[in-house]
Design an enzyme around this catalytic site. Sequence first.
Site, short mmCIF file in Angstrom:
data_model
loop_
_atom_site.label_atom_id
_atom_site.label_comp_id
_atom_site.label_asym_id
_atom_site.label_seq_id
_atom_site.Cartn_x
_atom_site.Cartn_y
_atom_site.Cartn_z
CG HIS A 166 -4.99 31.57 -31.12
ND1 HIS A 166 -4.42 30.75 -30.94
CD2 HIS A 166 -5.20 32.10 -29.88
CE1 HIS A 166 -4.70 29.77 -29.07
NE2 HIS A 166 -4.09 31.79 -28.99
CG ASP B 173 -5.60 39.40 -26.03
OD1 ASP B 173 -5.69 38.88 -24.88
OD2 ASP B 173 -4.15 38.76 -26.00
N1 CMC Z 1 0.18 39.34 -38.11
C1 CMC Z 1 0.62 38.94 -39.35
N2 CMC Z 1 0.98 38.29 -39.88
C2 CMC Z 1 1.32 36.49 -39.10
C3 CMC Z 1 0.39 37.69 -37.23
C4 CMC Z 1 -0.37 38.58 -37.10
N3 CMC Z 1 -0.60 39.10 -36.30
N4 CMC Z 1 0.36 36.49 -37.17
C5 CMC Z 1 0.81 35.63 -37.47
N5 CMC Z 1 1.53 36.00 -38.93
C6 CMC Z 1 1.83 34.96 -39.84
C7 CMC Z 1 3.17 34.62 -39.76
O1 CMC Z 1 3.82 35.98 -40.45
C8 CMC Z 1 3.62 33.29 -40.33
O2 CMC Z 1 3.67 33.73 -41.93
P1 CMC Z 1 4.62 33.04 -42.94
O3 CMC Z 1 4.36 31.55 -42.46
O4 CMC Z 1 4.31 33.64 -43.90
O5 CMC Z 1 5.95 33.67 -42.37
C9 CMC Z 1 2.42 33.34 -40.06
O6 CMC Z 1 1.73 33.90 -40.22
C10 CMC Z 1 2.70 32.08 -38.88
O7 CMC Z 1 2.93 32.09 -37.99
P2 CMC Z 1 3.97 32.17 -36.72
O8 CMC Z 1 4.35 33.44 -35.82
O9 CMC Z 1 5.10 31.10 -36.78
O10 CMC Z 1 2.74 31.31 -36.22
P3 CMC Z 1 2.41 31.12 -34.23
O11 CMC Z 1 1.36 29.69 -34.20
O12 CMC Z 1 3.80 30.88 -33.90
O13 CMC Z 1 1.77 32.81 -33.92
C11 CMC Z 1 1.55 34.61 -32.49
C12 CMC Z 1 0.91 32.74 -33.14
C13 CMC Z 1 -0.08 34.72 -31.45
C14 CMC Z 1 2.82 34.32 -31.96
C15 CMC Z 1 0.91 35.33 -33.77
O14 CMC Z 1 -0.30 35.08 -34.91
C16 CMC Z 1 0.79 36.71 -33.63
O15 CMC Z 1 2.24 37.61 -33.44
N6 CMC Z 1 -0.15 37.42 -32.97
C17 CMC Z 1 -0.04 38.92 -33.02
C18 CMC Z 1 0.52 39.07 -31.41
C19 CMC Z 1 -1.13 38.46 -30.79
O16 CMC Z 1 -2.36 38.41 -30.74
N7 CMC Z 1 -1.04 37.57 -29.66
C20 CMC Z 1 -1.66 36.97 -28.70
C21 CMC Z 1 -2.73 35.68 -28.92
S1 CMC Z 1 -3.93 35.23 -28.02
C22 CMC Z 1 -4.24 35.40 -26.40
C23 CMC Z 1 -3.36 34.49 -26.04
O17 CMC Z 1 -3.82 33.40 -25.85
O18 CMC Z 1 -1.46 34.29 -25.28
#
Ligand code: CMC
Length: 427
Positions: free
Chosen positions: A304, A361
Amino acid sequence: MSETAKLTYAGQTYELPIIEGSEGERAVDISRLRADTGLITLDIGYGNTGSCTSTITFMNGEEGILRYRGIPVEQLAEHSSFVETAYLLIHGELPNQKELNRFSILLNDASLVHEDLKIFYSNFPRLSHPMGILSSMVNALRSFYPELQTLEEEIDMTVTRLLSKVRTMAAMSYKMSRGHTVVYPRPDLSYCANFLNMMFDSPVRPYEVDDVLAEALNIFWILHADHEQNCSTSAVRMVGSGRVNLYAAISAGIAALWGPLHGGANQSVVEMLQDIDASGRGFQHYVDRAKDRNDPFRLMGFGHRVYKAYDPRAKIIKAMCDRVLAKLKISDPLLDLAKELEAVALKDAYFIDHNLYPNVDFYSGIILRAMGIPTNMFTVMFAIGRLPGWIAQWKESMDDPNWRLCRPRQIYTGPRETNYVPIEERP
Ligand code: CMC
Protein backbone atom coordinates in the site's frame (compact mmCIF):
# COMPACT_ATOMS: atom_id res chain seq x y z
CA MET A 1 6.52 34.33 13.42
CA SER A 2 5.34 30.72 12.97
CA GLU A 3 7.85 28.04 11.95
CA THR A 4 9.29 28.08 8.44
CA ALA A 5 11.57 25.92 6.28
CA LYS A 6 14.45 27.57 4.45
CA LEU A 7 15.27 26.90 0.82
CA THR A 8 18.51 28.20 -0.62
CA TYR A 9 18.55 28.50 -4.40
CA ALA A 10 20.65 30.60 -6.79
CA GLY A 11 22.31 32.38 -3.92
CA GLN A 12 19.07 33.45 -2.24
CA THR A 13 17.32 32.03 0.81
CA TYR A 14 13.53 31.74 0.84
CA GLU A 15 11.37 31.02 3.85
CA LEU A 16 8.52 28.61 3.29
CA PRO A 17 5.69 28.38 5.84
CA ILE A 18 5.15 25.09 7.72
CA ILE A 19 1.54 23.92 8.01
CA GLU A 20 0.70 21.59 10.89
CA GLY A 21 -2.33 19.30 11.02
CA SER A 22 -4.27 18.35 14.14
CA GLU A 23 -2.36 15.04 14.47
CA GLY A 24 1.03 16.75 14.19
CA GLU A 25 1.61 16.01 10.49
CA ARG A 26 3.68 18.73 8.87
CA ALA A 27 3.90 20.14 5.38
CA VAL A 28 5.97 22.79 3.64
CA ASP A 29 3.61 25.24 1.96
CA ILE A 30 5.03 25.73 -1.54
CA SER A 31 2.05 27.58 -3.01
CA ARG A 32 4.16 30.74 -3.59
CA LEU A 33 7.30 28.87 -4.65
CA ARG A 34 7.01 29.48 -8.39
CA ALA A 35 6.00 33.10 -8.00
CA ASP A 36 8.95 33.77 -5.67
CA THR A 37 11.66 31.53 -7.15
CA GLY A 38 10.55 30.38 -10.63
CA LEU A 39 10.77 26.77 -9.41
CA ILE A 40 8.06 24.14 -9.27
CA THR A 41 8.21 20.86 -7.34
CA LEU A 42 8.30 17.45 -9.03
CA ASP A 43 6.69 14.48 -7.28
CA ILE A 44 5.61 11.75 -9.69
CA GLY A 45 2.65 9.82 -8.26
CA TYR A 46 2.20 12.54 -5.58
CA GLY A 47 3.77 10.37 -2.86
CA ASN A 48 4.95 13.48 -1.00
CA THR A 49 2.37 15.99 -2.05
CA GLY A 50 -0.58 17.14 0.03
CA SER A 51 -3.32 18.21 -2.39
CA CYS A 52 -5.57 19.73 0.27
CA THR A 53 -6.21 20.11 3.97
CA SER A 54 -9.10 17.95 5.12
CA THR A 55 -11.11 17.30 8.28
CA ILE A 56 -12.60 14.00 7.11
CA THR A 57 -10.22 11.04 7.46
CA PHE A 58 -6.97 10.52 9.33
CA MET A 59 -4.54 7.76 8.35
CA ASN A 60 -1.21 6.89 9.87
CA GLY A 61 0.43 4.31 7.63
CA GLU A 62 3.32 3.52 9.98
CA GLU A 63 1.02 2.69 12.90
CA GLY A 64 -1.89 1.28 10.87
CA ILE A 65 -4.41 3.90 12.05
CA LEU A 66 -7.61 4.86 10.22
CA ARG A 67 -10.21 7.24 11.66
CA TYR A 68 -13.27 8.89 10.15
CA ARG A 69 -13.93 12.33 11.68
CA GLY A 70 -11.67 11.23 14.55
CA ILE A 71 -13.48 7.94 15.29
CA PRO A 72 -11.36 4.77 14.89
CA VAL A 73 -12.66 2.59 12.08
CA GLU A 74 -12.55 -0.40 14.46
CA GLN A 75 -15.20 1.29 16.67
CA LEU A 76 -17.38 2.15 13.70
CA ALA A 77 -17.12 -1.42 12.36
CA GLU A 78 -18.20 -2.74 15.76
CA HIS A 79 -20.96 -0.31 16.69
CA SER A 80 -22.14 1.71 13.70
CA SER A 81 -24.18 1.12 10.56
CA PHE A 82 -23.07 2.02 7.05
CA VAL A 83 -25.86 4.62 6.81
CA GLU A 84 -24.79 6.23 10.11
CA THR A 85 -21.12 6.20 8.99
CA ALA A 86 -22.12 7.80 5.69
CA TYR A 87 -23.91 10.54 7.62
CA LEU A 88 -20.84 11.02 9.83
CA LEU A 89 -18.52 11.40 6.83
CA ILE A 90 -20.80 13.68 4.85
CA HIS A 91 -22.14 15.89 7.67
CA GLY A 92 -19.07 15.87 9.91
CA GLU A 93 -20.63 14.41 13.07
CA LEU A 94 -22.66 11.45 14.25
CA PRO A 95 -26.41 11.99 13.79
CA ASN A 96 -28.87 12.02 16.69
CA GLN A 97 -31.80 9.58 16.45
CA LYS A 98 -34.06 12.11 14.71
CA GLU A 99 -31.40 13.00 12.13
CA LEU A 100 -30.63 9.35 11.46
CA ASN A 101 -34.33 8.53 10.99
CA ARG A 102 -34.74 11.42 8.57
CA PHE A 103 -31.65 10.35 6.62
CA SER A 104 -32.91 6.76 6.38
CA ILE A 105 -36.34 7.94 5.18
CA LEU A 106 -34.71 10.11 2.51
CA LEU A 107 -32.60 7.17 1.35
CA ASN A 108 -35.67 4.96 1.11
CA ASP A 109 -37.61 7.64 -0.77
CA ALA A 110 -34.80 7.96 -3.31
CA SER A 111 -34.18 4.26 -3.80
CA LEU A 112 -36.11 3.72 -7.04
CA VAL A 113 -34.44 4.48 -10.35
CA HIS A 114 -36.08 5.82 -13.49
CA GLU A 115 -37.52 2.89 -15.46
CA ASP A 116 -35.98 4.27 -18.67
CA LEU A 117 -32.54 3.46 -17.28
CA LYS A 118 -33.29 -0.21 -17.95
CA ILE A 119 -33.07 0.46 -21.69
CA PHE A 120 -29.48 1.63 -21.26
CA TYR A 121 -28.55 -1.52 -19.36
CA SER A 122 -29.98 -3.81 -21.98
CA ASN A 123 -27.94 -2.09 -24.69
CA PHE A 124 -24.51 -2.74 -23.19
CA PRO A 125 -22.74 -5.69 -24.79
CA ARG A 126 -23.23 -8.82 -22.71
CA LEU A 127 -19.62 -9.08 -21.51
CA SER A 128 -19.28 -5.41 -20.45
CA HIS A 129 -17.53 -4.98 -17.12
CA PRO A 130 -19.96 -3.82 -14.38
CA MET A 131 -17.58 -0.98 -13.41
CA GLY A 132 -17.69 0.47 -16.93
CA ILE A 133 -21.47 0.21 -16.89
CA LEU A 134 -21.75 1.79 -13.43
CA SER A 135 -19.48 4.70 -14.32
CA SER A 136 -21.50 5.44 -17.48
CA MET A 137 -24.85 5.08 -15.74
CA VAL A 138 -23.92 7.37 -12.85
CA ASN A 139 -22.85 10.00 -15.37
CA ALA A 140 -26.17 9.52 -17.17
CA LEU A 141 -28.10 10.24 -13.95
CA ARG A 142 -27.67 14.00 -14.49
CA SER A 143 -29.86 13.72 -17.60
CA PHE A 144 -32.57 11.95 -15.61
CA TYR A 145 -32.38 14.23 -12.57
CA PRO A 146 -31.69 17.78 -13.77
CA GLU A 147 -30.33 20.51 -11.54
CA LEU A 148 -32.59 21.75 -8.73
CA GLN A 149 -33.44 25.33 -7.84
CA THR A 150 -31.20 26.06 -4.86
CA LEU A 151 -27.63 24.87 -4.39
CA GLU A 152 -28.45 23.46 -0.94
CA GLU A 153 -31.42 21.46 -2.25
CA GLU A 154 -29.34 20.32 -5.23
CA ILE A 155 -26.52 19.04 -3.01
CA ASP A 156 -28.87 17.37 -0.49
CA MET A 157 -30.94 15.61 -3.14
CA THR A 158 -27.99 14.60 -5.32
CA VAL A 159 -26.15 13.14 -2.33
CA THR A 160 -29.21 11.17 -1.23
CA ARG A 161 -29.96 9.98 -4.74
CA LEU A 162 -26.42 8.80 -5.30
CA LEU A 163 -26.21 6.88 -2.03
CA SER A 164 -29.51 5.18 -2.60
CA LYS A 165 -29.78 4.76 -6.36
CA VAL A 166 -26.25 3.50 -7.01
CA ARG A 167 -27.03 0.56 -4.74
CA THR A 168 -30.27 -0.12 -6.65
CA MET A 169 -28.49 0.30 -9.99
CA ALA A 170 -25.74 -2.16 -9.04
CA ALA A 171 -28.27 -4.86 -8.14
CA MET A 172 -30.33 -4.04 -11.22
CA SER A 173 -27.34 -4.44 -13.53
CA TYR A 174 -26.62 -7.86 -12.00
CA LYS A 175 -30.20 -9.02 -12.55
CA MET A 176 -30.30 -7.68 -16.09
CA SER A 177 -26.94 -9.22 -16.97
CA ARG A 178 -28.47 -12.60 -16.09
CA GLY A 179 -31.65 -11.85 -18.01
CA HIS A 180 -33.69 -11.96 -14.79
CA THR A 181 -36.54 -9.80 -13.53
CA VAL A 182 -35.37 -6.74 -11.63
CA VAL A 183 -36.18 -6.78 -7.89
CA TYR A 184 -37.31 -3.42 -6.49
CA PRO A 185 -36.05 -1.95 -3.20
CA ARG A 186 -38.09 -2.62 -0.06
CA PRO A 187 -38.47 0.16 2.53
CA ASP A 188 -38.84 -2.35 5.39
CA LEU A 189 -35.27 -3.63 4.93
CA SER A 190 -32.04 -2.05 6.13
CA TYR A 191 -29.68 -0.53 3.54
CA CYS A 192 -27.51 -3.66 3.40
CA ALA A 193 -30.32 -6.24 3.63
CA ASN A 194 -32.16 -4.34 0.89
CA PHE A 195 -29.17 -4.66 -1.42
CA LEU A 196 -28.81 -8.40 -0.82
CA ASN A 197 -32.53 -8.86 -1.40
CA MET A 198 -32.41 -6.91 -4.69
CA MET A 199 -29.48 -9.07 -5.79
CA PHE A 200 -30.77 -12.49 -4.85
CA ASP A 201 -34.54 -12.53 -4.48
CA SER A 202 -36.37 -14.17 -7.36
CA PRO A 203 -39.96 -15.23 -8.14
CA VAL A 204 -38.89 -18.89 -8.21
CA ARG A 205 -36.66 -18.80 -5.13
CA PRO A 206 -37.64 -16.18 -2.55
CA TYR A 207 -34.56 -14.90 -0.73
CA GLU A 208 -34.39 -14.82 3.04
CA VAL A 209 -31.78 -12.20 4.04
CA ASP A 210 -29.29 -13.77 6.41
CA ASP A 211 -28.49 -11.43 9.32
CA VAL A 212 -24.88 -12.65 9.37
CA LEU A 213 -24.38 -11.66 5.74
CA ALA A 214 -26.18 -8.32 6.14
CA GLU A 215 -23.93 -7.55 9.11
CA ALA A 216 -20.82 -8.61 7.16
CA LEU A 217 -21.83 -6.33 4.29
CA ASN A 218 -22.42 -3.51 6.76
CA ILE A 219 -18.87 -3.87 8.08
CA PHE A 220 -17.42 -4.31 4.58
CA TRP A 221 -18.99 -1.03 3.44
CA ILE A 222 -17.98 0.85 6.62
CA LEU A 223 -14.36 -0.24 6.08
CA HIS A 224 -14.43 1.05 2.49
CA ALA A 225 -16.26 4.31 3.23
CA ASP A 226 -13.27 6.66 2.96
CA HIS A 227 -9.51 6.55 2.65
CA GLU A 228 -8.45 10.18 2.26
CA GLN A 229 -6.66 11.31 -0.92
CA ASN A 230 -6.33 8.01 -2.80
CA CYS A 231 -6.47 7.68 -6.60
CA SER A 232 -10.27 7.69 -7.02
CA THR A 233 -10.94 10.32 -4.36
CA SER A 234 -8.34 12.59 -5.89
CA ALA A 235 -10.06 12.00 -9.24
CA VAL A 236 -13.40 13.07 -7.72
CA ARG A 237 -11.84 16.21 -6.23
CA MET A 238 -9.89 17.03 -9.36
CA VAL A 239 -12.75 16.52 -11.79
CA GLY A 240 -15.09 18.34 -9.39
CA SER A 241 -12.69 21.29 -9.23
CA GLY A 242 -13.76 22.19 -12.77
CA ARG A 243 -17.23 22.71 -11.17
CA VAL A 244 -18.77 19.81 -13.06
CA ASN A 245 -21.89 18.27 -11.47
CA LEU A 246 -21.51 15.69 -8.69
CA TYR A 247 -22.75 12.77 -10.83
CA ALA A 248 -19.94 13.38 -13.34
CA ALA A 249 -17.33 13.73 -10.57
CA ILE A 250 -18.46 10.44 -8.96
CA SER A 251 -18.48 8.76 -12.37
CA ALA A 252 -14.80 9.74 -12.70
CA GLY A 253 -14.13 8.29 -9.24
CA ILE A 254 -15.74 4.99 -10.25
CA ALA A 255 -13.60 4.84 -13.41
CA ALA A 256 -10.45 5.49 -11.34
CA LEU A 257 -11.39 2.84 -8.78
CA TRP A 258 -11.75 0.20 -11.49
CA GLY A 259 -7.96 -0.19 -11.93
CA PRO A 260 -6.32 -3.36 -10.56
CA LEU A 261 -3.76 -1.35 -8.57
CA HIS A 262 -6.64 0.40 -6.77
CA GLY A 263 -10.17 -0.98 -6.13
CA GLY A 264 -9.93 -3.57 -8.90
CA ALA A 265 -7.43 -5.45 -6.72
CA ASN A 266 -10.22 -7.32 -4.89
CA GLN A 267 -11.20 -9.04 -8.16
CA SER A 268 -7.54 -9.61 -9.08
CA VAL A 269 -6.81 -11.27 -5.71
CA VAL A 270 -9.46 -13.93 -6.18
CA GLU A 271 -8.37 -14.52 -9.79
CA MET A 272 -4.75 -14.80 -8.61
CA LEU A 273 -5.65 -17.29 -5.85
CA GLN A 274 -7.63 -19.36 -8.36
CA ASP A 275 -4.65 -19.33 -10.76
CA ILE A 276 -2.28 -20.40 -7.97
CA ASP A 277 -4.63 -23.21 -7.03
CA ALA A 278 -5.07 -24.39 -10.61
CA SER A 279 -1.35 -24.24 -11.44
CA GLY A 280 -0.34 -26.52 -8.57
CA ARG A 281 3.03 -24.73 -8.48
CA GLY A 282 3.07 -23.78 -4.81
CA PHE A 283 3.18 -20.35 -3.16
CA GLN A 284 6.94 -19.85 -3.25
CA HIS A 285 6.87 -19.77 -7.06
CA TYR A 286 4.48 -16.78 -6.96
CA VAL A 287 6.32 -15.05 -4.14
CA ASP A 288 9.53 -15.41 -6.17
CA ARG A 289 7.84 -14.00 -9.26
CA ALA A 290 6.53 -11.03 -7.26
CA LYS A 291 10.11 -10.28 -6.16
CA ASP A 292 11.55 -10.47 -9.66
CA ARG A 293 12.00 -6.97 -11.07
CA ASN A 294 11.87 -8.34 -14.63
CA ASP A 295 8.50 -9.97 -14.07
CA PRO A 296 5.45 -7.65 -14.04
CA PHE A 297 3.64 -10.03 -11.66
CA ARG A 298 2.82 -8.60 -8.20
CA LEU A 299 1.11 -10.23 -5.27
CA MET A 300 -2.31 -8.64 -5.57
CA GLY A 301 -3.78 -7.53 -2.25
CA PHE A 302 -0.29 -6.85 -0.87
CA GLY A 303 1.37 -3.49 -0.33
CA HIS A 304 0.00 0.00 0.00
CA ARG A 305 1.23 3.50 -0.74
CA VAL A 306 0.47 4.71 2.80
CA TYR A 307 0.32 1.63 5.04
CA LYS A 308 3.75 0.35 5.94
CA ALA A 309 2.17 -1.83 8.65
CA TYR A 310 -0.79 -4.24 8.51
CA ASP A 311 -3.78 -2.45 6.97
CA PRO A 312 -6.27 -2.06 9.87
CA ARG A 313 -9.15 -2.82 7.49
CA ALA A 314 -7.51 -6.09 6.40
CA LYS A 315 -7.20 -7.14 10.05
CA ILE A 316 -10.96 -6.69 10.58
CA ILE A 317 -11.90 -8.36 7.29
CA LYS A 318 -9.63 -11.34 7.94
CA ALA A 319 -11.23 -11.94 11.35
CA MET A 320 -14.66 -11.43 9.79
CA CYS A 321 -13.96 -14.11 7.14
CA ASP A 322 -13.38 -16.70 9.86
CA ARG A 323 -16.45 -15.62 11.81
CA VAL A 324 -18.82 -15.47 8.83
CA LEU A 325 -17.72 -18.72 7.23
CA ALA A 326 -17.93 -20.51 10.59
CA LYS A 327 -21.41 -19.14 11.34
CA LEU A 328 -22.67 -20.05 7.88
CA LYS A 329 -20.89 -23.40 8.05
CA ILE A 330 -19.23 -22.70 4.68
CA SER A 331 -15.70 -23.73 3.94
CA ASP A 332 -13.93 -21.83 1.18
CA PRO A 333 -10.62 -23.33 0.04
CA LEU A 334 -9.58 -19.84 -1.16
CA LEU A 335 -9.51 -18.62 2.47
CA ASP A 336 -7.03 -21.35 3.40
CA LEU A 337 -4.98 -20.56 0.28
CA ALA A 338 -4.96 -16.84 1.15
CA LYS A 339 -3.80 -17.54 4.71
CA GLU A 340 -1.03 -19.86 3.53
CA LEU A 341 0.14 -17.37 0.91
CA GLU A 342 0.14 -14.60 3.51
CA ALA A 343 2.22 -16.74 5.87
CA VAL A 344 4.81 -17.49 3.14
CA ALA A 345 5.01 -13.84 2.03
CA LEU A 346 5.26 -12.37 5.54
CA LYS A 347 8.29 -14.57 6.29
CA ASP A 348 10.07 -13.53 3.10
CA ALA A 349 12.92 -11.03 3.48
CA TYR A 350 11.79 -9.02 0.41
CA PHE A 351 8.28 -8.54 1.80
CA ILE A 352 9.68 -7.71 5.24
CA ASP A 353 12.19 -5.18 3.84
CA HIS A 354 9.59 -3.55 1.60
CA ASN A 355 6.96 -3.44 4.39
CA LEU A 356 4.49 -5.33 2.24
CA TYR A 357 1.46 -6.53 4.20
CA PRO A 358 -2.00 -7.65 3.10
CA ASN A 359 -4.25 -4.70 2.30
CA VAL A 360 -8.05 -4.45 2.48
CA ASP A 361 -8.48 -6.30 -0.81
CA PHE A 362 -6.61 -9.42 0.19
CA TYR A 363 -9.42 -11.01 2.21
CA SER A 364 -12.44 -9.01 1.07
CA GLY A 365 -13.16 -11.27 -1.93
CA ILE A 366 -13.68 -14.21 0.42
CA ILE A 367 -16.48 -12.37 2.23
CA LEU A 368 -18.04 -11.26 -1.05
CA ARG A 369 -17.94 -14.83 -2.36
CA ALA A 370 -19.70 -16.03 0.78
CA MET A 371 -22.49 -13.55 0.00
CA GLY A 372 -22.80 -14.93 -3.52
CA ILE A 373 -21.47 -11.78 -5.22
CA PRO A 374 -19.93 -12.66 -8.62
CA THR A 375 -16.22 -11.86 -8.95
CA ASN A 376 -16.65 -9.22 -11.64
CA MET A 377 -18.92 -7.26 -9.27
CA PHE A 378 -16.40 -7.07 -6.41
CA THR A 379 -15.15 -3.63 -7.39
CA VAL A 380 -18.74 -2.38 -7.70
CA MET A 381 -19.15 -3.41 -4.04
CA PHE A 382 -16.09 -1.32 -3.19
CA ALA A 383 -17.56 1.60 -5.16
CA ILE A 384 -20.87 1.54 -3.25
CA GLY A 385 -18.90 1.55 0.00
CA ARG A 386 -16.65 4.42 -1.12
CA LEU A 387 -19.55 6.69 -2.16
CA PRO A 388 -19.91 8.50 1.20
CA GLY A 389 -16.18 9.28 1.18
CA TRP A 390 -16.20 10.61 -2.38
CA ILE A 391 -19.27 12.72 -1.61
CA ALA A 392 -17.82 14.06 1.66
CA GLN A 393 -14.51 14.93 -0.04
CA TRP A 394 -16.27 16.60 -2.97
CA LYS A 395 -18.52 18.57 -0.60
CA GLU A 396 -15.55 19.65 1.50
CA SER A 397 -13.73 20.90 -1.59
CA MET A 398 -16.81 22.80 -2.79
CA ASP A 399 -17.24 24.44 0.64
CA ASP A 400 -13.55 25.41 0.82
CA PRO A 401 -13.16 29.09 -0.10
CA ASN A 402 -9.53 28.42 -1.08
CA TRP A 403 -10.31 25.45 -3.37
CA ARG A 404 -9.15 26.16 -6.90
CA LEU A 405 -9.24 24.46 -10.27
CA CYS A 406 -6.79 21.53 -10.00
CA ARG A 407 -4.13 22.10 -12.57
CA PRO A 408 -0.72 20.53 -11.87
CA ARG A 409 2.37 21.62 -13.77
CA GLN A 410 5.04 19.51 -15.45
CA ILE A 411 8.66 19.53 -16.47
CA TYR A 412 8.66 19.29 -20.25
CA THR A 413 11.33 16.88 -21.58
CA GLY A 414 10.26 16.70 -25.27
CA PRO A 415 11.91 18.21 -28.38
CA ARG A 416 12.83 21.88 -28.43
CA GLU A 417 11.07 24.06 -31.02
CA THR A 418 11.31 22.41 -34.41
CA ASN A 419 9.80 23.25 -37.82
CA TYR A 420 6.92 21.42 -39.49
CA VAL A 421 8.15 19.23 -42.38
CA PRO A 422 5.75 18.64 -45.31
CA ILE A 423 5.03 14.92 -45.84
CA GLU A 424 6.79 14.68 -49.22
CA GLU A 425 10.03 15.95 -47.64
CA ARG A 426 10.02 13.48 -44.76
CA PRO A 427 12.44 10.53 -44.86
N1 CMC B 1 4.10 -7.42 -4.82
C1 CMC B 1 5.44 -7.35 -5.02
N2 CMC B 1 6.16 -6.21 -4.86
C2 CMC B 1 5.50 -5.11 -4.49
C3 CMC B 1 4.11 -5.10 -4.28
C4 CMC B 1 3.39 -6.31 -4.46
N3 CMC B 1 2.09 -6.37 -4.27
N4 CMC B 1 3.72 -3.85 -3.90
C5 CMC B 1 4.82 -3.10 -3.92
N5 CMC B 1 5.90 -3.86 -4.27
C6 CMC B 1 7.30 -3.42 -4.33
C7 CMC B 1 7.61 -2.75 -5.65
O1 CMC B 1 8.04 -3.68 -6.61
C8 CMC B 1 8.68 -1.78 -5.26
O2 CMC B 1 9.89 -2.46 -5.13
P1 CMC B 1 11.31 -1.74 -5.40
O3 CMC B 1 11.34 -0.51 -4.54
O4 CMC B 1 12.31 -2.76 -5.01
O5 CMC B 1 11.31 -1.40 -6.88
C9 CMC B 1 8.25 -1.33 -3.87
O6 CMC B 1 7.50 -2.43 -3.33
C10 CMC B 1 7.39 -0.09 -3.86
O7 CMC B 1 6.36 -0.29 -4.78
P2 CMC B 1 5.61 0.90 -5.50
O8 CMC B 1 4.74 0.34 -6.57
O9 CMC B 1 6.53 2.03 -5.84
O10 CMC B 1 4.77 1.40 -4.28
P3 CMC B 1 3.44 2.13 -4.34
O11 CMC B 1 3.34 2.85 -3.09
O12 CMC B 1 3.27 2.90 -5.58
O13 CMC B 1 2.48 0.82 -4.41
C11 CMC B 1 0.52 -0.36 -4.69
C12 CMC B 1 1.25 0.72 -3.90
C13 CMC B 1 -0.81 -0.62 -3.99
C14 CMC B 1 0.25 0.14 -6.12
C15 CMC B 1 1.38 -1.67 -4.74
O14 CMC B 1 1.69 -2.10 -3.44
C16 CMC B 1 0.71 -2.79 -5.54
O15 CMC B 1 0.80 -2.80 -6.77
N6 CMC B 1 -0.02 -3.70 -4.82
C17 CMC B 1 -0.78 -4.73 -5.52
C18 CMC B 1 -2.13 -4.15 -5.96
C19 CMC B 1 -3.06 -3.95 -4.78
O16 CMC B 1 -3.23 -4.82 -3.93
N7 CMC B 1 -3.75 -2.80 -4.77
C20 CMC B 1 -4.74 -2.47 -3.75
C21 CMC B 1 -4.30 -1.37 -2.85
S1 CMC B 1 -5.34 -1.23 -1.40
C22 CMC B 1 -6.86 -0.73 -2.03
C23 CMC B 1 -6.87 0.73 -2.24
O17 CMC B 1 -6.90 1.49 -1.24
O18 CMC B 1 -6.86 1.15 -3.42
